[in-house]
Design a protein around this motif. Structure first.
Motif, PDB file in Angstrom:
ATOM      1  N   GLU A 128      -2.317   8.587   5.109  1.00  0.00           N
ATOM      2  CA  GLU A 128      -3.425   7.615   4.762  1.00  0.00           C
ATOM      3  C   GLU A 128      -2.799   6.346   3.913  1.00  0.00           C
ATOM      4  O   GLU A 128      -2.049   6.811   2.852  1.00  0.00           O
ATOM      5  CB  GLU A 128      -4.491   8.317   4.316  1.00  0.00           C
ATOM      6  CG  GLU A 128      -5.160   9.152   5.209  1.00  0.00           C
ATOM      7  CD  GLU A 128      -6.410   9.703   4.609  1.00  0.00           C
ATOM      8  OE1 GLU A 128      -6.961   9.157   3.674  1.00  0.00           O
ATOM      9  OE2 GLU A 128      -6.955  10.669   5.176  1.00  0.00           O
ATOM     10  N   ARG A 129      -3.531   5.143   4.004  1.00  0.00           N
ATOM     11  CA  ARG A 129      -3.182   4.096   3.247  1.00  0.00           C
ATOM     12  C   ARG A 129      -3.874   4.255   2.096  1.00  0.00           C
ATOM     13  O   ARG A 129      -5.167   4.216   2.111  1.00  0.00           O
ATOM     14  CB  ARG A 129      -3.345   2.895   4.095  1.00  0.00           C
ATOM     15  CG  ARG A 129      -2.466   1.797   3.738  1.00  0.00           C
ATOM     16  CD  ARG A 129      -2.277   0.556   4.841  1.00  0.00           C
ATOM     17  NE  ARG A 129      -3.888  -0.303   4.623  1.00  0.00           N
ATOM     18  CZ  ARG A 129      -3.815  -1.322   4.910  1.00  0.00           C
ATOM     19  NH1 ARG A 129      -2.608  -2.131   4.839  1.00  0.00           N
ATOM     20  NH2 ARG A 129      -5.047  -1.979   4.596  1.00  0.00           N
ATOM     21  N   GLU A 154       1.400   5.276   0.969  1.00  0.00           N
ATOM     22  CA  GLU A 154       1.014   6.174   1.956  1.00  0.00           C
ATOM     23  C   GLU A 154       1.219   7.495   1.727  1.00  0.00           C
ATOM     24  O   GLU A 154       2.152   7.932   1.076  1.00  0.00           O
ATOM     25  CB  GLU A 154       1.929   5.864   3.450  1.00  0.00           C
ATOM     26  CG  GLU A 154       1.462   6.647   4.708  1.00  0.00           C
ATOM     27  CD  GLU A 154       2.400   6.220   5.889  1.00  0.00           C
ATOM     28  OE1 GLU A 154       2.514   7.268   6.580  1.00  0.00           O
ATOM     29  OE2 GLU A 154       2.364   5.224   6.074  1.00  0.00           O
ATOM     30  N   ASP A 157      -4.624   2.489  -1.881  1.00  0.00           N
ATOM     31  CA  ASP A 157      -4.646   1.209  -2.747  1.00  0.00           C
ATOM     32  C   ASP A 157      -3.829   1.542  -4.310  1.00  0.00           C
ATOM     33  O   ASP A 157      -4.251   2.240  -4.961  1.00  0.00           O
ATOM     34  CB  ASP A 157      -5.919   0.590  -2.942  1.00  0.00           C
ATOM     35  CG  ASP A 157      -5.897  -0.921  -3.522  1.00  0.00           C
ATOM     36  OD1 ASP A 157      -4.922  -1.116  -4.233  1.00  0.00           O
ATOM     37  OD2 ASP A 157      -6.997  -1.548  -3.619  1.00  0.00           O
ATOM     38  N   TRP A 216       0.921  -1.252  -0.122  1.00  0.00           N
ATOM     39  CA  TRP A 216       0.197  -0.115   0.083  1.00  0.00           C
ATOM     40  C   TRP A 216       0.855   1.227   0.100  1.00  0.00           C
ATOM     41  O   TRP A 216       1.998   1.177   0.539  1.00  0.00           O
ATOM     42  CB  TRP A 216      -0.731  -0.162   1.237  1.00  0.00           C
ATOM     43  CG  TRP A 216      -1.872  -1.069   1.279  1.00  0.00           C
ATOM     44  CD1 TRP A 216      -1.612  -2.460   1.842  1.00  0.00           C
ATOM     45  CD2 TRP A 216      -3.191  -1.056   1.054  1.00  0.00           C
ATOM     46  NE1 TRP A 216      -2.437  -3.278   1.699  1.00  0.00           N
ATOM     47  CE2 TRP A 216      -3.595  -2.681   1.472  1.00  0.00           C
ATOM     48  CE3 TRP A 216      -4.217  -0.129   0.624  1.00  0.00           C
ATOM     49  CZ2 TRP A 216      -5.138  -2.814   1.083  1.00  0.00           C
ATOM     50  CZ3 TRP A 216      -5.438  -0.789   0.411  1.00  0.00           C
ATOM     51  CH2 TRP A 216      -6.022  -1.982   0.628  1.00  0.00           C
TER      52      TRP A 216
END
Length: 320
Positions: A160-161, A156, A163, A154
């Protein structure tokens, strides 16, 4: 009366003239002798990338260098990506090339293209160039014999992660097939693709990361990363002075300040030297025969990373 040819050199001077003509070549060979002795029988993992992948003369020179290493008694392994070729093929098919956090967003459709280009185009061409010099190179992908196993990665962004599709990070290396090829005198050429053990998907792996992980698993003497710059600059862009050598800890302190394109390369070098690889080197792949210049000359080129001196504290729990 005996006739002599005034244009012919005196026989007594000919051997001396020949010795002088060949002397620079002899000196070059003698300069290489201690390096040949030091590296004989050692494994060298080379990450092939950058301009050297798209320039025909540089590609040919790279193949010559790798074959020279093999005949000089070293055990070269080549790991490659193929960013420019992948982007070109995606454009042809009308698929968008998108990057997030420096990583290519790889949809299942894009992954099919990545797999086709890396294993079916870039690898085939490189194997062909190497095999012009003999039956040496054998192509693999990280999928073969479970050489590389990965899990979904993933990105960053702003904490925030995010996709990014079929992009993976390596969880395990099984170097058995690579060692078998090396023991048979072959040159393994490995595409940076891996299969996941949990979801069965095939993932695109950053080639710098893949090369570093493989170098560590093989206990390689050296990891060499070809780039499109001279090495790691001391104070870029204010200075173009190249750092010739630094320790793992010194590199770790510099990582937050590096340009995004250099980060995975230097993180790979850091991982390698902290996991048993004796040296990691970043070289300018735009220079013909840069590999030979680095390994077999006193001056060398590029930036070399070495492990911290014995006794230097390092938190093994940190991600390197």
């Amino acid at each position: 009366m005996t006739q002599t040819n005034p244009a012919a050199p005196d026989d007594t001077t000919r051997p001396t003239a020949r010795r002088h003509t060949a002397l620079p070549k002899a000196r070059t060979l003698i300069e290489a002798l201690p390096w040949l002795t030091r590296h004989h029988g050692k494994t060298v993992v080379i990450k092939f990338g950058g301009n050297a992948m798209v320039d025909e003369e540089l590609k040919a020179a790279f193949a010559q260098d790798v074959v020279f290493l093999r005949h000089a008694g070293l055990r070269p392994v080549v790991v490659h990506g193929g960013g420019p070729q992948i982007s070109a093929q995606l454009d042809k098919l009308g698929l968008v090339s998108e990057f997030k956090a420096g990583l290519r967003v790889t949809s299942p459709e894009a992954m099919d293209v990545v797999r086709m280009v890396l294993a079916g185009q870039v690898q085939r061409e490189l194997v062909g160039l190497l095999n012009q010099h003999g039956p040496l190179a054998v192509g693999l992908t990280g999928e073969d014999a479970h050489t590389m196993t990965a899990t979904k990665r993933w990105a960053e962004i702003d904490g925030e992660r995010v996709d990014i599709g079929r992009v993976g990070e390596i969880t395990e290396i099984d170097a058995g097939a690579v060692r078998a090829l090396l023991d048979d005198g072959r040159i393994p050429v490995i595409s940076s693709i891996a299969r996941s053990a949990d979801d069965g998907h095939v993932y695109n792996i950053n080639a710098d990361t893949a090369a570093a992980a493989l170098a560590a698993a093989l206990g390689a003497e050296t990891l060499m990363v070809l780039t499109d710059v001279e090495g790691l600059y001391a104070d870029w862009p204010d200075s173009d002075e190249v750092i010739s050598q630094l320790t793992a800890s010194e590199l770790e302190k510099l990582l937050p300040e590096l340009a995004s394109g250099m980060v995975p390369k230097m993180e790979g070098c850091l991982h390698a030297v902290r996991n048993g690889v004796t040296t990691a080197r970043v070289l300018d792949g735009r220079v013909q025969h840069s590999i030979l210049l680095e390994i077999f000359t006193d001056e060398g080129i590029g930036t070399m990373i070495v492990p911290d001196p014995a006794g230097t504290a390092h938190d093994e729990g940190e991600d390197s």
